[in-house]
Design a protein around this motif. Structure first.
Motif, PDB file in Angstrom:
ATOM      1  N   PHE A  10       2.947 -16.147  10.664  1.00 47.57           N
ATOM      2  CA  PHE A  10       3.840 -15.723  11.750  1.00 47.57           C
ATOM      3  C   PHE A  10       3.847 -16.751  12.874  1.00 47.57           C
ATOM      4  O   PHE A  10       4.903 -17.157  13.359  1.00 47.57           O
ATOM      5  CB  PHE A  10       3.381 -14.366  12.279  1.00 47.57           C
ATOM      6  N   ASN A  13       5.605 -20.096  12.251  1.00 46.28           N
ATOM      7  CA  ASN A  13       7.042 -20.014  11.955  1.00 46.28           C
ATOM      8  C   ASN A  13       7.367 -20.160  10.470  1.00 46.28           C
ATOM      9  O   ASN A  13       8.454 -20.615  10.121  1.00 46.28           O
ATOM     10  CB  ASN A  13       7.821 -21.082  12.749  1.00 46.28           C
ATOM     11  N   TYR A  15       8.497 -18.233   8.062  1.00 53.62           N
ATOM     12  CA  TYR A  15       9.043 -16.900   7.956  1.00 53.62           C
ATOM     13  C   TYR A  15       9.321 -16.446   6.526  1.00 53.62           C
ATOM     14  O   TYR A  15       9.406 -15.255   6.257  1.00 53.62           O
ATOM     15  CB  TYR A  15      10.299 -16.776   8.823  1.00 53.62           C
ATOM     16  N   VAL A  18       6.102 -14.902   5.774  1.00 54.21           N
ATOM     17  CA  VAL A  18       6.019 -13.653   6.540  1.00 54.21           C
ATOM     18  C   VAL A  18       6.817 -12.570   5.823  1.00 54.21           C
ATOM     19  O   VAL A  18       6.352 -11.447   5.648  1.00 54.21           O
ATOM     20  CB  VAL A  18       6.551 -13.832   7.985  1.00 54.21           C
ATOM     21  N   GLN A  19       8.023 -12.932   5.382  1.00 54.29           N
ATOM     22  CA  GLN A  19       8.872 -11.972   4.682  1.00 54.29           C
ATOM     23  C   GLN A  19       8.179 -11.429   3.429  1.00 54.29           C
ATOM     24  O   GLN A  19       8.208 -10.225   3.167  1.00 54.29           O
ATOM     25  CB  GLN A  19      10.196 -12.633   4.299  1.00 54.29           C
ATOM     26  N   SER A  50       5.539  -6.734  11.940  1.00 47.91           N
ATOM     27  CA  SER A  50       6.813  -6.408  11.305  1.00 47.91           C
ATOM     28  C   SER A  50       7.898  -6.182  12.363  1.00 47.91           C
ATOM     29  O   SER A  50       9.041  -6.620  12.205  1.00 47.91           O
ATOM     30  CB  SER A  50       6.667  -5.166  10.432  1.00 47.91           C
ATOM     31  N   GLN A  52       8.023  -7.488  15.420  1.00 50.44           N
ATOM     32  CA  GLN A  52       8.388  -8.780  16.003  1.00 50.44           C
ATOM     33  C   GLN A  52       9.259  -9.579  15.034  1.00 50.44           C
ATOM     34  O   GLN A  52      10.219 -10.245  15.445  1.00 50.44           O
ATOM     35  CB  GLN A  52       7.134  -9.558  16.378  1.00 50.44           C
ATOM     36  N   TYR A  53       8.920  -9.508  13.759  1.00 47.62           N
ATOM     37  CA  TYR A  53       9.710 -10.198  12.728  1.00 47.62           C
ATOM     38  C   TYR A  53      11.130  -9.637  12.693  1.00 47.62           C
ATOM     39  O   TYR A  53      12.114 -10.386  12.677  1.00 47.62           O
ATOM     40  CB  TYR A  53       9.018 -10.014  11.379  1.00 47.62           C
ATOM     41  N   ASN A  54      11.255  -8.313  12.713  1.00 45.72           N
ATOM     42  CA  ASN A  54      12.577  -7.687  12.681  1.00 45.72           C
ATOM     43  C   ASN A  54      13.409  -8.060  13.904  1.00 45.72           C
ATOM     44  O   ASN A  54      14.613  -8.320  13.795  1.00 45.72           O
ATOM     45  CB  ASN A  54      12.443  -6.159  12.604  1.00 45.72           C
ATOM     46  N   ILE A  57      13.591 -12.486  14.229  1.00 41.34           N
ATOM     47  CA  ILE A  57      14.197 -13.211  13.115  1.00 41.34           C
ATOM     48  C   ILE A  57      15.492 -12.557  12.638  1.00 41.34           C
ATOM     49  O   ILE A  57      16.458 -13.238  12.318  1.00 41.34           O
ATOM     50  CB  ILE A  57      13.206 -13.326  11.928  1.00 41.34           C
TER      51      ILE A  57
END
Length: 230
Positions: A10, A13, A15, A18-19, A50, A52-54, A57
């Motif tokens: 994370f 970067n 991603y 991360v995904q 999750s 923060q990712y949503n 990104i």
């Protein structure tokens, strides 16, 4: 162990990884006994990342808020014991709300995080709260609160090297200075930051447009119209 892998992915970067990690956590969720404290803590941390990712990104604001709420629900009854995760979830939830136009809801949530940070002065990521508080205060037009919060932020993070992670603090301070009559200081600070980050090629490439924006804004306030256009 997968959560420990997710964290460096994370923050570096990466991603795609991360995904993959987020998908793995979601796939095993139905098999996990969430009555166990250890499982609750692990998945609360997962929902933090999750969310923060949503948000960052995918610009999935509803998905992010749902993740933060899921994390907070898992930690009900554990607030005193797991205060650091609860504090972080409240803070990022306020940031997401503010960034998606819900200023009052963000202002309503920040005191929840502030109560924790005042009670537990050992929080290693205290700077996160002061950044978000300053960010929200600036959006609300409260320059005094924004200025005070940036001062608190620099007290806890001022020793950090100037790089891709600490740069947003200086962008925020520059914007507050420009709006509160400190354009000269803002301009100098951004010039200094540009010089520092020019030694760090990757960070310089990523952050240069934001630095130039703040330089242009400060130059305009100083009456340097030609410099601002450049």
């Amino acid at each position: 162990s997968n959560l420990q892998i997710l964290i460096p992915y994370f923050y570096n970067n990466d991603y795609k990884k991360v995904q993959s990690s987020v998908a793995w956590f979601k796939s095993i969720l139905p098999t996990v006994d969430l009555s166990q404290e250890n499982s609750k803590v692990i998945f609360a941390q997962f929902y933090l990342f999750s969310g923060q990712y949503n948000d960052f990104i995918h610009s999935d604001y509803e998905g992010a808020l749902s993740d933060y709420e899921s994390g907070l629900r898992l930690l009900r009854g554990l607030e005193e014991k797991k205060y650091a995760i609860v504090y972080t979830l409240y803070t990022v939830k306020a940031q997401t709300l503010f960034e998606h136009g819900q200023l009052q809801k963000a202002l309503d949530i920040l005191p929840e995080a502030e109560a924790i940070i005042k009670k537990h002065t050992d929080l290693p990521n205290a700077g996160l709260f002061y950044f978000v508080k300053a960010y929200v205060a600036l959006g609300a037009g409260d320059l005094k609160s924004a200025t005070d919060s940036v001062k608190d932020l620099l007290k806890v993070e001022g020793h950090f090297p100037k790089n891709v992670f600490s740069a947003p603090t200086y962008f925020l301070k520059a914007e507050i200075l420009t709006k509160s009559g400190g354009s000269q200081e803002s301009y100098k600070m951004m010039c200094d930051l540009l010089g520092t980050l020019s030694q760090q090629e990757e960070e310089h490439f990523q952050l240069r447009p934001i630095i130039l924006r703040e330089l242009s804004r400060a130059a305009l306030k100083l009456g340097k119209h030609k410099k601002s256009r450049e």
